[in-house]
Design a protein around this motif. Structure first.
Motif, PDB file in Angstrom:
ATOM      1  N   ALA A 272     -15.103  52.434 -54.004  1.00 21.88           N
ATOM      2  CA  ALA A 272     -16.013  53.508 -53.582  1.00 21.88           C
ATOM      3  C   ALA A 272     -15.485  54.886 -53.984  1.00 21.88           C
ATOM      4  O   ALA A 272     -16.255  55.780 -54.322  1.00 21.88           O
ATOM      5  CB  ALA A 272     -16.221  53.454 -52.075  1.00 21.88           C
ATOM      6  N   ARG A 273     -14.168  55.053 -53.966  1.00 16.03           N
ATOM      7  CA  ARG A 273     -13.595  56.357 -54.357  1.00 16.03           C
ATOM      8  C   ARG A 273     -13.873  56.629 -55.833  1.00 16.03           C
ATOM      9  O   ARG A 273     -14.244  57.738 -56.208  1.00 16.03           O
ATOM     10  CB  ARG A 273     -12.082  56.366 -54.126  1.00 16.03           C
ATOM     11  CG  ARG A 273     -11.655  56.381 -52.679  1.00 16.03           C
ATOM     12  CD  ARG A 273     -10.137  56.560 -52.616  1.00 16.03           C
ATOM     13  NE  ARG A 273      -9.613  56.144 -51.340  1.00 16.03           N
ATOM     14  CZ  ARG A 273      -9.510  56.919 -50.261  1.00 16.03           C
ATOM     15  NH1 ARG A 273      -9.898  58.166 -50.334  1.00 16.03           N
ATOM     16  NH2 ARG A 273      -9.022  56.449 -49.138  1.00 16.03           N
TER      17      ARG A 273
ATOM     18  N   TRP B 235     -16.945  57.501 -48.093  1.00 15.13           N
ATOM     19  CA  TRP B 235     -17.343  57.215 -49.485  1.00 15.13           C
ATOM     20  C   TRP B 235     -17.910  55.806 -49.590  1.00 15.13           C
ATOM     21  O   TRP B 235     -18.838  55.565 -50.373  1.00 15.13           O
ATOM     22  CB  TRP B 235     -16.158  57.428 -50.438  1.00 15.13           C
ATOM     23  CG  TRP B 235     -15.594  58.800 -50.273  1.00 15.13           C
ATOM     24  CD1 TRP B 235     -14.380  59.144 -49.770  1.00 15.13           C
ATOM     25  CD2 TRP B 235     -16.272  60.036 -50.526  1.00 15.13           C
ATOM     26  NE1 TRP B 235     -14.232  60.501 -49.704  1.00 15.13           N
ATOM     27  CE2 TRP B 235     -15.386  61.077 -50.174  1.00 15.13           C
ATOM     28  CE3 TRP B 235     -17.528  60.368 -51.024  1.00 15.13           C
ATOM     29  CZ2 TRP B 235     -15.731  62.427 -50.293  1.00 15.13           C
ATOM     30  CZ3 TRP B 235     -17.876  61.704 -51.151  1.00 15.13           C
ATOM     31  CH2 TRP B 235     -16.979  62.715 -50.795  1.00 15.13           C
ATOM     32  N   ARG B 236     -17.351  54.873 -48.795  1.00 17.17           N
ATOM     33  CA  ARG B 236     -17.901  53.507 -48.810  1.00 17.17           C
ATOM     34  C   ARG B 236     -19.344  53.534 -48.310  1.00 17.17           C
ATOM     35  O   ARG B 236     -20.226  52.895 -48.875  1.00 17.17           O
ATOM     36  CB  ARG B 236     -17.070  52.585 -47.895  1.00 17.17           C
ATOM     37  CG  ARG B 236     -15.705  52.254 -48.456  1.00 17.17           C
ATOM     38  CD  ARG B 236     -15.135  51.007 -47.801  1.00 17.17           C
ATOM     39  NE  ARG B 236     -14.780  51.193 -46.405  1.00 17.17           N
ATOM     40  CZ  ARG B 236     -13.653  51.732 -45.970  1.00 17.17           C
ATOM     41  NH1 ARG B 236     -12.755  52.149 -46.848  1.00 17.17           N
ATOM     42  NH2 ARG B 236     -13.389  51.837 -44.691  1.00 17.17           N
TER      43      ARG B 236
ATOM     44  N   GLY C 177     -11.405  56.712 -46.782  1.00 19.49           N
ATOM     45  CA  GLY C 177     -12.323  56.045 -47.704  1.00 19.49           C
ATOM     46  C   GLY C 177     -13.674  55.719 -47.079  1.00 19.49           C
ATOM     47  O   GLY C 177     -14.668  55.556 -47.798  1.00 19.49           O
TER      48      GLY C 177
ATOM     49  N   GLU D 231      -9.606  51.801 -54.077  1.00 15.20           N
ATOM     50  CA  GLU D 231     -10.896  51.537 -53.440  1.00 15.20           C
ATOM     51  C   GLU D 231     -12.028  51.864 -54.419  1.00 15.20           C
ATOM     52  O   GLU D 231     -12.111  52.997 -54.909  1.00 15.20           O
ATOM     53  CB  GLU D 231     -11.026  52.419 -52.202  1.00 15.20           C
ATOM     54  CG  GLU D 231     -11.234  51.604 -50.946  1.00 15.20           C
ATOM     55  CD  GLU D 231     -11.473  52.476 -49.759  1.00 15.20           C
ATOM     56  OE1 GLU D 231     -12.630  52.556 -49.337  1.00 15.20           O
ATOM     57  OE2 GLU D 231     -10.505  53.068 -49.271  1.00 15.20           O
TER      58      GLU D 231
ATOM     59  N   GLY E 254     -19.342  49.116 -54.815  1.00 15.81           N
ATOM     60  CA  GLY E 254     -18.577  50.089 -54.051  1.00 15.81           C
ATOM     61  C   GLY E 254     -18.025  49.534 -52.765  1.00 15.81           C
ATOM     62  O   GLY E 254     -17.115  50.093 -52.165  1.00 15.81           O
ATOM     63  N   GLY E 255     -18.548  48.414 -52.305  1.00 12.35           N
ATOM     64  CA  GLY E 255     -18.042  47.831 -51.067  1.00 12.35           C
ATOM     65  C   GLY E 255     -18.941  48.164 -49.906  1.00 12.35           C
ATOM     66  O   GLY E 255     -19.557  49.227 -49.858  1.00 12.35           O
TER      67      GLY E 255
ATOM     68  N   SER F  24     -22.494  52.722 -50.638  1.00 13.90           N
ATOM     69  CA  SER F  24     -23.305  51.581 -50.213  1.00 13.90           C
ATOM     70  C   SER F  24     -24.787  51.971 -50.115  1.00 13.90           C
ATOM     71  O   SER F  24     -25.668  51.258 -50.579  1.00 13.90           O
ATOM     72  CB  SER F  24     -22.777  51.082 -48.867  1.00 13.90           C
ATOM     73  OG  SER F  24     -23.706  50.223 -48.276  1.00 13.90           O
TER      74      SER F  24
ATOM     75  N   PRO G 147     -19.934  49.197 -46.060  1.00 12.96           N
ATOM     76  CA  PRO G 147     -19.337  50.245 -45.261  1.00 12.96           C
ATOM     77  C   PRO G 147     -18.186  49.769 -44.385  1.00 12.96           C
ATOM     78  O   PRO G 147     -17.324  50.526 -44.019  1.00 12.96           O
ATOM     79  CB  PRO G 147     -20.506  50.731 -44.391  1.00 12.96           C
ATOM     80  CG  PRO G 147     -21.733  50.237 -45.043  1.00 12.96           C
ATOM     81  CD  PRO G 147     -21.357  49.045 -45.850  1.00 12.96           C
TER      82      PRO G 147
ATOM     83  N   PRO H  92     -13.168  47.990 -47.416  1.00  9.93           N
ATOM     84  CA  PRO H  92     -13.050  48.432 -48.805  1.00  9.93           C
ATOM     85  C   PRO H  92     -13.029  47.265 -49.792  1.00  9.93           C
ATOM     86  O   PRO H  92     -12.608  46.166 -49.437  1.00  9.93           O
ATOM     87  CB  PRO H  92     -11.719  49.169 -48.809  1.00  9.93           C
ATOM     88  CG  PRO H  92     -10.942  48.615 -47.676  1.00  9.93           C
ATOM     89  CD  PRO H  92     -11.922  48.133 -46.656  1.00  9.93           C
TER      90      PRO H  92
END
Lengths: 443, 127
Positions: free
Chosen positions: A18-19, A293-294, A290, A16, A144-145, A298, A147, A150
């Motif tokens: 965002a991670r 973090w998303r 995840g 992912e 990051g994608g 974001s 919310p 992912p």
């Protein structure tokens, strides 16, 4: 499946985005403050008595005797770079250069002397090595994608870090398999210093558990915790998308165990710096869900895009103003920070601001970088002058000078420490004691 | 990439392993042995030095804290090989010093006194 295939499946599995983004920014941010708050105060011990032992023999042959100024210059430069990277600075090709420079400087900060033998500093070099290998796309410039869902990227350096963390926990588990740990002797020793485990021991005894059994269970739990966390990191290495139920369960077990173990270590006040904070952060990002973090990534990216839109059309004047402000702030920082090598803070911030010129970035980018470098410089200077960093540095220096029989220099160091002392404590009593040891004519 | 990552991970696997196959059990720096059973021992160290004065050897106890930072004293009390070796080398730089002795007094994790151990060193080329 061959070992090479297995390794490739783990390294090149989808992670992912965002991670990876959250891990990079947060680790850099935490490290910047860690360098200032935890490492800088110990600068006064370097070069004392003319003795030094580097972590590697070849380094002893190459380097002159490290002094407090050498050490602090490296620490300050690392802190500015680290905070800059946490805030997304510098962008473009300068980013890779800064990440490698930070890895090299931070590693040199601990490697220059065995005065710093914290094993977690070695671990952080491994983390910085993995972050330096981060390619653009999986790094801060990537998406990051949203919310809601992912975005998956190939982030082999992030995956390599997962395997590295598993190795660290694996070896920690192995070292704690020795009898004194399993039987609880080490826990007894830890408890002997301030009795933080007493309430648990008393509760266990009142519940009918024997004394030996209590420590035996405690020792075995600590060993088991290392293995559970190691397995969790291995699970997310081999199945980063967590497609298997076993991976999701192991990751959850690993997260809860890591939280319990490292919060426990903090409760016991083990004097291990910010190691627990790093490991909790890494566990939350890598083993936890995840979605948070998303969302965070974001929001951060929306803010960055707004700033970019607002500054893209800016002319040269705002950039010149930002650079002048940065120059003034660099001078102010060198004057406000009363520690050796304070000039390194402003010098590195100016280098960061110069990067867009070297790498021929756009006008908007030049303004954003100069403004961010200014923020970095202010944050570092405020951190150094508002906490107890000066106080700790000079009281450590005073203590060492007293032990080495230099009361005049010790008094001077204690005097400076007292000007930086927090409200609740100072070194006036110690200074008075040192003064009494002087010949009457010198008091 | 696969080769680079494999080498990096292999190094991370092998370096701590050297602790378990090597002889320098006091050197835990790269072995991920945080709060190891060895670390749980409490140790102090006494230092003695023999100096040649007017052809005669005179042995005296050193106050280490007056000479080096206490972090080095801690390293000596843990018998860290590189620190012990450098300490001997450093003291032998003084021409009058002929031999050195470090005596460690340790207690186990449970507080039992362990046998003292002594490390002797004769400066190269001195009588």
């Amino acid at each position: 499946m061959t070992a090479s295939n297995l390794m490739g499946r783990g390294l090149f599995g989808s992670v992912e985005a965002a991670r990876t983004l959250a891990l990079e920014r947060l680790v850099y941010g935490l490290l910047a403050f860690d360098l200032l708050v935890e490492m800088a105060p110990h600068g006064s011990r370097y070069g004392v008595g003319g003795m030094n032992v580097a972590h590697f023999g070849w380094l002893d042959a190459l380097q002159p005797l490290p002094t407090g100024a050498t050490y602090l210059a490296v620490v300050f430069a690392s802190a500015v770079l680290s905070m800059g990277l946490a805030l997304g600075l510098p962008r473009g090709h300068g980013g890779a250069l800064s990440r490698w420079a930070l890895f090299a400087l931070y590693t040199y900060a601990w490697a220059m002397s065995q005065l710093d033998s914290y094993q977690h500093h070695v671990f952080l070099s491994i983390v910085l090595f993995a972050l330096a290998l981060t390619e653009r796309g999986a790094g801060p410039s990537g998406d990051g994608g949203a919310p809601r869902g992912p975005i998956w990227v190939c982030a082999w350096s992030y995956q390599m870090l997962m395997a590295s963390i598993a190795i660290v926990y694996g070896y920690t588990g192995l070292s704690k398999m020795e009898e004194p740990w399993r039987m609880g002797d080490v826990l007894i020793r830890i408890n002997a210093s301030d009795g933080r485990l007493e309430p648990f021991r008393e509760f266990a005894l009142s519940a009918g558990l024997g004394e030996e059994t209590f420590w035996w269970i405690g020792g075995h739990l600590v060993v088991a915790a290392q293995w559970v966390i190691a397995l969790a990191y291995l699970a997310v290495f081999f199945d980063p998308q967590r497609q298997r139920r076993a991976t999701r369960l192991l990751a959850l077990a690993g997260l809860l165990t890591a939280l319990g173990f490292h919060l426990g270590a903090e409760y016991l006040e083990l004097r291990i710096g910010w190691f627990s904070v790093y490991m909790i952060l890494l566990a939350l990002i890598s083993l936890g869900p995840g979605a948070p973090w998303r969302l965070a990534v974001s929001k951060a990216q929306t803010l960055a895009q707004r700033v970019a839109r607002a500054t893209d059309g800016a002319g040269t004047a705002p950039t010149v103003v930002a650079l002048l402000a940065l120059g003034a702030a660099a001078l102010a920082s060198a004057s406000l920070v009363s520690l050796p090598a304070a000039v390194a803070i402003g010098a590195v911030a100016l280098c960061l601001a110069a990067a867009p010129w070297v790498f021929e970035a756009s006008g908007g980018e030049r303004l954003r970088v100069a403004a961010t470098a200014l923020v970095v410089l202010v944050l570092v200077t405020v951190s150094l002058t508002q906490g107890r960093i000066h106080y700790d540095y000079f009281r450590f220096l005073g203590g060492d000078l007293t032990r080495r029989g230099d009361p005049v220099a010790a008094l001077e160091a204690y005097g400076i420490a007292n000007t930086w002392a927090p409200e609740s404590e100072d070194r006036r009593a110690k200074a008075a004691k040192v003064r009494r040891s002087l010949p009457r004519s010198m008091r | 990439v696969l080769a680079l990552a494999s080498v990096a991970l292999l190094v991370q696997l092998l370096v701590p392993m050297t602790y378990y196959v090597g002889e320098a059990s006091a050197d835990e720096r790269f072995a991920w042995r945080m709060f190891s059973s060895r670390r749980a021992e409490t140790c102090t160290v006494d230092a003695w030095e023999t100096r040649s004065e007017a052809g005669e050897g005179k042995t005296s106890r050193l106050r280490l804290s007056a000479l080096i930072h206490r972090a080095w004293i801690h390293g000596l009390s843990r018998r860290r090989p590189a620190i012990v070796a450098r300490y001997f080398q450093w003291r032998c730089e003084s021409e009058a010093v002929t031999s050195l002795r470090l005596v460690r007094h340790c207690r186990s994790a449970t507080g039992e006194a362990l046998p003292d151990d002594a490390i002797e060193h004769r400066c190269l080329g001195r009588p």
